[in-house]
Design a protein around this motif. Structure first.
Motif, PDB file in Angstrom:
ATOM      1  N   GLY A  35     -30.895  50.663  16.003  1.00  0.00           N
ATOM      2  CA  GLY A  35     -31.496  49.405  16.388  1.00  0.00           C
ATOM      3  C   GLY A  35     -32.311  49.526  17.654  1.00  0.00           C
ATOM      4  N   SER A  36     -32.592  48.378  18.285  1.00  0.00           N
ATOM      5  CA  SER A  36     -33.408  48.367  19.500  1.00  0.00           C
ATOM      6  C   SER A  36     -33.058  47.147  20.335  1.00  0.00           C
ATOM      7  N   LEU A  37     -33.381  47.208  21.602  1.00  0.00           N
ATOM      8  CA  LEU A  37     -33.271  46.064  22.502  1.00  0.00           C
ATOM      9  C   LEU A  37     -34.177  46.299  23.694  1.00  0.00           C
ATOM     10  N   SER A  38     -34.448  45.228  24.439  1.00  0.00           N
ATOM     11  CA  SER A  38     -35.308  45.309  25.624  1.00  0.00           C
ATOM     12  C   SER A  38     -34.516  44.889  26.855  1.00  0.00           C
ATOM     13  N   MET A  39     -34.817  45.543  27.983  1.00  0.00           N
ATOM     14  CA  MET A  39     -34.153  45.205  29.247  1.00  0.00           C
ATOM     15  C   MET A  39     -35.140  45.319  30.394  1.00  0.00           C
ATOM     16  N   ASP A  40     -35.032  44.387  31.337  1.00  0.00           N
ATOM     17  CA  ASP A  40     -35.726  44.527  32.614  1.00  0.00           C
ATOM     18  C   ASP A  40     -34.904  45.467  33.480  1.00  0.00           C
ATOM     19  N   VAL A  41     -35.540  46.511  33.987  1.00  0.00           N
ATOM     20  CA  VAL A  41     -34.788  47.531  34.727  1.00  0.00           C
ATOM     21  C   VAL A  41     -35.481  47.851  36.046  1.00  0.00           C
ATOM     22  N   LYS A  42     -34.689  48.413  36.936  1.00  0.00           N
ATOM     23  CA  LYS A  42     -35.202  48.906  38.218  1.00  0.00           C
ATOM     24  C   LYS A  42     -34.976  50.410  38.233  1.00  0.00           C
ATOM     25  N   ILE A  43     -36.059  51.165  38.339  1.00  0.00           N
ATOM     26  CA  ILE A  43     -35.997  52.621  38.259  1.00  0.00           C
ATOM     27  C   ILE A  43     -36.167  53.211  39.658  1.00  0.00           C
ATOM     28  N   PRO A  44     -35.173  53.951  40.160  1.00  0.00           N
ATOM     29  CA  PRO A  44     -35.339  54.565  41.485  1.00  0.00           C
ATOM     30  C   PRO A  44     -36.314  55.732  41.432  1.00  0.00           C
ATOM     31  N   LEU A  45     -37.111  55.871  42.490  1.00  0.00           N
ATOM     32  CA  LEU A  45     -38.074  56.961  42.601  1.00  0.00           C
ATOM     33  C   LEU A  45     -37.930  57.613  43.973  1.00  0.00           C
ATOM     34  N   ASP A  46     -38.416  58.839  44.072  1.00  0.00           N
ATOM     35  CA  ASP A  46     -38.516  59.516  45.369  1.00  0.00           C
ATOM     36  C   ASP A  46     -37.170  59.521  46.102  1.00  0.00           C
ATOM     37  N   LYS A  47     -36.139  60.008  45.394  1.00  0.00           N
ATOM     38  CA  LYS A  47     -34.786  60.120  45.953  1.00  0.00           C
ATOM     39  C   LYS A  47     -34.246  58.768  46.434  1.00  0.00           C
ATOM     40  N   GLY A  48     -34.590  57.718  45.705  1.00  0.00           N
ATOM     41  CA  GLY A  48     -34.061  56.398  46.017  1.00  0.00           C
ATOM     42  C   GLY A  48     -34.827  55.627  47.067  1.00  0.00           C
ATOM     43  N   LYS A  49     -35.914  56.187  47.608  1.00  0.00           N
ATOM     44  CA  LYS A  49     -36.679  55.482  48.632  1.00  0.00           C
ATOM     45  C   LYS A  49     -37.543  54.375  48.041  1.00  0.00           C
ATOM     46  N   ARG A  50     -37.859  54.491  46.752  1.00  0.00           N
ATOM     47  CA  ARG A  50     -38.782  53.555  46.119  1.00  0.00           C
ATOM     48  C   ARG A  50     -38.191  53.083  44.797  1.00  0.00           C
ATOM     49  N   VAL A  51     -38.803  52.058  44.213  1.00  0.00           N
ATOM     50  CA  VAL A  51     -38.288  51.508  42.967  1.00  0.00           C
ATOM     51  C   VAL A  51     -39.449  51.022  42.107  1.00  0.00           C
ATOM     52  N   LEU A  52     -39.308  51.188  40.807  1.00  0.00           N
ATOM     53  CA  LEU A  52     -40.268  50.653  39.844  1.00  0.00           C
ATOM     54  C   LEU A  52     -39.594  49.525  39.068  1.00  0.00           C
ATOM     55  N   PHE A  53     -40.307  48.446  38.863  1.00  0.00           N
ATOM     56  CA  PHE A  53     -39.806  47.334  38.052  1.00  0.00           C
ATOM     57  C   PHE A  53     -40.464  47.429  36.676  1.00  0.00           C
ATOM     58  N   LEU A  54     -39.658  47.715  35.671  1.00  0.00           N
ATOM     59  CA  LEU A  54     -40.196  47.918  34.337  1.00  0.00           C
ATOM     60  C   LEU A  54     -39.424  47.083  33.324  1.00  0.00           C
ATOM     61  N   THR A  55     -40.063  46.828  32.209  1.00  0.00           N
ATOM     62  CA  THR A  55     -39.360  46.297  31.044  1.00  0.00           C
ATOM     63  C   THR A  55     -39.327  47.420  30.019  1.00  0.00           C
ATOM     64  N   ASN A  56     -38.139  47.894  29.733  1.00  0.00           N
ATOM     65  CA  ASN A  56     -37.986  49.040  28.832  1.00  0.00           C
ATOM     66  C   ASN A  56     -37.516  48.600  27.455  1.00  0.00           C
ATOM     67  N   ASN A  57     -38.081  49.225  26.457  1.00  0.00           N
ATOM     68  CA  ASN A  57     -37.621  49.051  25.082  1.00  0.00           C
ATOM     69  C   ASN A  57     -36.726  50.240  24.729  1.00  0.00           C
ATOM     70  N   TYR A  58     -35.495  49.954  24.324  1.00  0.00           N
ATOM     71  CA  TYR A  58     -34.530  50.999  23.957  1.00  0.00           C
ATOM     72  C   TYR A  58     -34.413  51.064  22.440  1.00  0.00           C
ATOM     73  N   PHE A  59     -34.526  52.271  21.901  1.00  0.00           N
ATOM     74  CA  PHE A  59     -34.364  52.506  20.469  1.00  0.00           C
ATOM     75  C   PHE A  59     -33.249  53.538  20.300  1.00  0.00           C
ATOM     76  N   PHE A  60     -32.363  53.317  19.354  1.00  0.00           N
ATOM     77  CA  PHE A  60     -31.195  54.201  19.269  1.00  0.00           C
ATOM     78  C   PHE A  60     -30.737  54.367  17.819  1.00  0.00           C
ATOM     79  N   THR A  61     -30.084  55.496  17.588  1.00  0.00           N
ATOM     80  CA  THR A  61     -29.483  55.796  16.288  1.00  0.00           C
ATOM     81  C   THR A  61     -28.465  56.910  16.488  1.00  0.00           C
ATOM     82  N   ASP A  62     -27.650  57.161  15.464  1.00  0.00           N
ATOM     83  CA  ASP A  62     -26.669  58.237  15.579  1.00  0.00           C
ATOM     84  C   ASP A  62     -27.270  59.550  15.077  1.00  0.00           C
ATOM     85  N   ILE A  63     -26.602  60.655  15.390  1.00  0.00           N
ATOM     86  CA  ILE A  63     -26.966  61.964  14.844  1.00  0.00           C
ATOM     87  C   ILE A  63     -25.895  62.308  13.822  1.00  0.00           C
TER      88      ILE A  63
END
Length: 1114
Positions: free
Chosen positions: A575-603
């Motif tokens: 399935g899939s879902l969307s989330m607003d996320v905060k991504i740390p950058l530069d060893k935690g000094k900075r942050v990106l605000f993104l909306t990520n789409n997650y897609f998943f399945t089993d192996i």
């Protein structure tokens, strides 16, 4: 009652009062002293000069034009995330299936060889002993079991020296290398040699293949030489490895019951502690455990775990080991209460459908003085014996041996006697053989996959052993009819899979600038994730974190607070879902605000699930271009061009003839048809050729700039560079290589600046989130020994976007490495202007009554009048100013969390009087050391004549390990929170006054156009030290539990919060198979007396224990 868990927040009331008073002041007074128009002019002038310089040296406008020119040949395709994750999953399933087939071949060959082999007590057989191969004695002759064994470096095996024609055999120090069981097993397993070779020829991507015997030897292919540790000991025992234990047994619930009465004092307690630790090492994440100690009364060694079982993950196992080491003896042992409690726990969990829902066992450790136990077994285990009971008689006393054996034999368990520390390993292993019987009798060859692990013990001296692996393994049984009821497990066959190789099947270029793929297990633990940080630094060494392979998905994807993603993936859903996320950058000094789409399945046919993340916006599109092979090849060979070394353009690690080829060399051979056997990713190769053609004019442009540059003092940049979404990098130097400020930039040493399997370069990712045509500036100070004396360097970059049919995708990013001294000169020159034609201004940033800063959008200072402040966080330099900017909304504070942090243990004394009695403490410490050395000497002496030579060496390893562990155990896993500060782009200018009590501080802020930079001008004459600094440091999260009752909210005790967290049972998916009992198993094969003879030194040990203070041996 409802409860809510949250981190504690600490905001001093004084700051709030000061902010309220400062915002009430009129800013007009600031305008009189710092003219707003002048500051805006400075910002605009500086911004214009910067923009002209950066666009000129980077060639960004030229690159944008080149991509614009080829737009008719471009397509922008929407990425179907669900189809993508399914395709990756199928490819991974195919790869893993090949590994399973290889292991099945080994199992079949081993079982056939055992059928054909008759045990020979007097067998004489020479084999290649991994420790002794190529060793010579004083006369120059090869030592016994140490014949010549050809070893050659092999790139496929991390350049280790191996023999791909033969396997070698390793044995732990405590296993006698000429024991008849060992010789017969090694002789039988010689039949695996041709199968190892055939498997490797059939699937050249295979890595280590091996067979771990139940008798203790380990046959590994390719053959390799092993080196003992610093104590001269081989501690590696294949039977202790997760892959062996999981393949040999089904999941289990275990309650360990240990006698801590006074009769267990001295050496007996030391042996019991070591035995418990050994039992814990045989448990894995599919098992559940608890430990009960008993004397006059019973107590859980972890009170928080009273009445429950907890998952035997690494965290809990290590926690239990620490508590076991602190056990003390006293009182009289009353075993019936402890056994009753153990049975009740197991019964409750079984009825509640909790725990493993498979095997259940009680491990009883005592010196044998047990009474009133029969009624307990009659009540709880008489009818069906669903709970196996394993008994361990501690010490050499045999008076109560019959009682202990009766308990084991009447409850489908096993009885052993453990007289020395060195006996523990072999005797504990017996319970695994009993639990494996039902599976062996059924001939059920379950396939198991392990959690991620670093097998650093396998090749302790090799750094590459810190690669994350998973193992596929299967049990090997005796198929002889005469031993069927005994269910004899011969061992386990397995093969390693490097998770890095598996993740290469999710090509990075298909996932966009911020996208990534990850894997997790049926228990919710991370198998592979770009944000998994398994190592920590202790001094100069990198070490695995204690909990590195039990990091939960919710601790990495922590924005998934409702655990919707985690639950779906553990259940094997697609399935899939969307989330607003905060991504740390530069060893935690900075942050990106993104909306990520997650897609998943089993192996399929594995306990793993795969996730793919695509960021909304440009991450949803992929740019596709085309060009002729001839034109692309010409531009691909430019010397300034490199390719992402971690990406797979062509497969070069299978055929030995290809392993020496670089990715570019392999591509050229593929495109020219010179090597038809090469397999390449045609889509990626096509995109690289296209990018090579489009970006080719940049080389000539940069070269012309370098040739036409004026004096050295006017040079603005050290180099120009660009990267494309296909992993192509170009760079050109404007100065000699010896004059480059940051020599590691764009090299593998600086992973943040290059394309890797996990991420795009930092400068590319930051540029992608900047407004079109805007540049992002990042001050980086060189790391390493040359860092302090070298000037910092500013990385400047911008993204190049392409739009086709109203769809936009990022094609590339381009930038320069700007010299910091040039940035400073440009800044100070711009801040001396009054207007475009007035010349120098009477008011400038270099005046003593003005303080000017150039900061980036995360509050880090690029330029200050005081060089020591450059690179530091503004809040640390001027807490009053940042506090005011936060209150006005110019900056916002974002709280980030790190659930993989390591914190220093708080130092404390058990008693306030302890420091006053240090001489006594020192004497006790010295006495403890003498006792340990005496015990070690006696153990080695007693083991001298043992048939299994080396017991003393293992005991030595145990003592050394325990001492070493105490010295180095200074950090522990913890949760931390830390603030990141972000400028709000909508606020481009602001001014105000801060009331600092005795004076007022005036400030003006102005955005620098076309950049992520801000100009801050303040009044330095006002002392605002009453404001504390604002720090960006991580602090350990202290949890507060709010208990809501009758509309009243009260905080619970912090210890109870910690206990609640430790007891919590997250959702997990149990393994599919369970083999708990079989009606044909021979339950009377339940152990016997120890074969070790008592020696005089060990008989004297109890006397020593009585003479010395008890605490010295506890």
């Amino acid at each position: 009652m409802p409860r809510c868990l949250r981190p504690s927040l600490r905001k001093p009331a004084i700051i709030l009062c000061l902010l309220l008073s400062s915002t009430s002041l009129s800013p007009t007074r600031g305008q009189a002293m710092i003219p707003l128009e002048t500051v805006k002019l400075w910002a605009d002038t500086f911004g214009r000069n910067l923009y002209d310089t950066v666009t000129k040296h980077s060639g960004s406008l030229l690159l944008q034009k080149k991509y614009k020119d080829v737009e008719p040949n471009l397509r922008i395709q929407e990425v179907d995330g669900l189809e993508l994750v399914k395709k990756f999953s199928e490819d991974m399933e195919t790869m893993l299936r090949r590994k399973v087939e290889a292991v099945k071949n080994l199992v079949e060959a081993a079982e056939e060889a055992d059928l054909d082999h008759e045990f020979n007590e007097s067998l004489v057989f020479d084999y290649y002993n991994s420790v002794l191969i190529n060793e010579r004695d004083a006369s120059g002759e090869y030592v016994e079991l140490g014949a010549e064994f050809v070893l050659e470096p092999n790139a496929h095996f991390s350049n280790l020296r191996v023999n791909t024609s033969l396997s070698s055999v390793q044995l732990p120090t405590n296993v006698y290398n000429k024991d008849p069981d060992i010789l017969n097993g090694v002789y039988m397993s010689e039949a695996l040699n041709p199968v190892f070779v055939e498997n490797f020829q059939r699937d050249p991507t295979l890595t280590w293949q091996y067979f771990g015997s139940s008798t203790g030897f380990f046959r590994i292919y390719p053959g390799i030489k092993w080196t003992p540790d610093e104590n001269g000991v081989i501690t590696f025992d294949c039977r202790n490895r997760g892959w062996y234990i999981q393949a040999a047994t089904s999941p289990k619930d275990v309650v360990i019951v240990v006698d801590t009465s006074g009769s267990m004092k001295g050496l007996r307690m030391a042996i019991a502690k070591h035995t418990i630790s050994t039992i814990l090492d045989t448990l894995g994440e599919n098992d559940f455990v608890n430990i009960i100690a008993y004397n006059d009364y019973i107590h859980y060694i972890e009170p928080c775990f009273k009445g429950i079982l907890v998952q035997a993950d690494r965290d809990n196992r290590e926690h239990f080991k620490q508590l076991v080491s602190e056990l003390v003896v006293k009182g009289v042992g009353v075993v019936d209460q402890a056994l009753r409690e153990a049975f009740q726990i197991l019964k409750r969990f079984q009825e509640a459908r909790q725990g493993s829902l498979c095997n259940q066992a009680i491990m009883l450790l005592t010196d044998g003085a047990v009474e009133d136990y029969e009624p307990v077994f009659e009540k709880y285990n008489q009818l069906d014996h669903k709970v196996r009971v394993f008994t361990y008689l501690i010490g050499r006393e045999v008076t109560f041996a019959d009682r202990m054996k009766w308990i084991a034999c009447n409850n489908k368990g096993y009885y052993t006697q453990i007289s020395t520390l060195a006996d523990a390993q072999e005797n504990v292993m017996e319970y695994l053989h009993v639990l494996s019987r039902p599976m062996v009798i059924n001939h059920d060859h379950d396939i198991i996959w392990t959690e991620a692990y670093m097998d650093s013990k396998l090749f302790a001296s090799q750094a590459q052993s810190l690669v994350l692996l998973t193992t596929v393994a299967m049990p090997v049984f005796s198929r002889k009819n005469e031993t069927r009821s005994h269910g004899i497990l011969l061992g386990v066959a397995g093969s390693d899979v490097a998770l890095r190789e598996l993740m290469k099947l999710a090509p990075r270029y298909k996932l966009g600038v911020h996208g990534y793929a990850f894997l997790n297990t049926n228990n919710g633990y991370i198998l592979s994730h770009p944000d998994l940080r398994p190592l920590y630094r202790e001094g100069k060494k990198l070490k695995p974190k204690p909990n590195y392979n039990s990091v939960d998905l919710s601790e990495v994807e922590w924005e998934d607070r409702a655990e919707i993603l985690r639950t779906a993936m553990i259940n094997g859903e697609t399935g899939s879902l969307s989330m607003d996320v905060k991504i740390p950058l530069d060893k935690g000094k900075r942050v990106l605000f993104l909306t990520n789409n997650y897609f998943f399945t089993d192996i399929s046919d594995t306990p793993f699930s795969l996730g793919v993340v695509l960021s909304q916006g440009h991450g949803e599109h992929i740019l596709l271009g085309n060009t002729s092979v001839e034109e692309g090849l010409h531009d691909l060979l430019h010397p300034d061009l490199t390719l992402a070394s971690d990406w797979i353009y062509c497969i070069t690690d299978i055929d030995p003839d290809h392993r020496k080829l670089s990715q570019r060399e392999a591509m050229v051979r593929f495109l020219t048809g010179e090597d038809p056997d090469l397999e390449c990713d045609e889509e990626l190769v096509r995109e690289v050729l296209f990018d090579a053609v489009v970006t080719a004019p940049m080389e000539a442009y940069w070269t012309a700039l370098a040739l036409n540059a004026s004096e050295e003092s006017e040079r603005a940049a050290d180099m120009a560079f660009l990267g494309t979404r296909a992993g192509l990098l170009r760079s050109s130097l404007f100065v000699g290589s010896e004059k480059v400020s940051n020599k590691k930039f764009l090299t593998p040493e600086d992973k943040a600046s290059v394309f890797t399997m996990d991420h795009f370069p930092l400068w590319y990712r930051q540029a992608a989130e900047q407004p079109a045509g805007s540049f992002v500036f990042n001050l980086r100070t060189p790391e390493g020994p040359e860092g302090p004396g070298e000037p910092g360097v500013v990385t400047v970059s911008t993204a190049v976007a392409v739009t086709v049919n109203e769809k936009t995708a990022i094609a590339a990013a381009v930038g320069i490495q700007m010299r910091l001294d040039f940035l400073q000169r440009t800044f100070w020159a711009a801040t001396q202007q009054c207007s475009a034609g007035d010349g120098p201004c009477p008011k400038s940033c270099q005046d003593s009554d003005l303080d000017c800063f150039l900061v980036d959008n995360n509050g880090f200072i690029l330029i200050s009048e005081r060089p020591q402040e450059m690179g530091r966080f503004l809040g640390k330099v001027d807490g009053a100013l940042l506090t005011q900017l936060l209150s006005m909304g110019v900056f916002s504070q974002v709280t980030m969390y790190d659930y993989q942090a390591m914190c220093t243990l708080p130092s404390h004394h058990h008693s306030a009087a302890r420091p006053l009695v240090s001489p006594i403490s020192a004497l006790l410490t010295a006495t403890r050391w003498l006792v340990n050395e005496l015990l070690l000497f006696l153990l080695e002496w007693s083991a001298w004549g043992s048939r299994r030579a080396g017991h003393g060496a293992q005991a030595k390893a145990v003592f050394h390990h325990s001492h070493k562990h105490r010295k180095q155990d200074v950090l522990q896993p913890c949760d931390t929170e830390y603030p990141v500060f972000v400028h709000q782009r909508a606020i481009q200018e602001v001014n105000g006054i801060i009331d600092c009590g005795a004076c007022q501080k005036i400030f003006v802020m102005q955005q620098i156009p076309n950049s992520n930079l801000l100009l801050l001008v303040t009044d330095p004459t006002c002392d605002c030290s009453i404001f504390p600094p604002v720090l960006q440091e991580a602090t350990e999260v202290k949890y507060i539990l709010l208990i809501c009752h009758n509309m009243q909210v009260t905080p619970a005790h912090n210890a109870s919060i910690k206990c609640d967290r430790m007891r919590s049972q997250k959702l997990r998916r149990r393994p599919d198979s369970c083999h708990a009992f079989h009606p044909e198993e021979n339950a009377q094969d339940c152990g016997g007396s120890s074969e070790t003879c008592a020696s005089l030194p060990l008989l004297l040990l109890p006397l020593c224990a009585w003479l010395l203070p008890p605490q010295l041996l506890q």
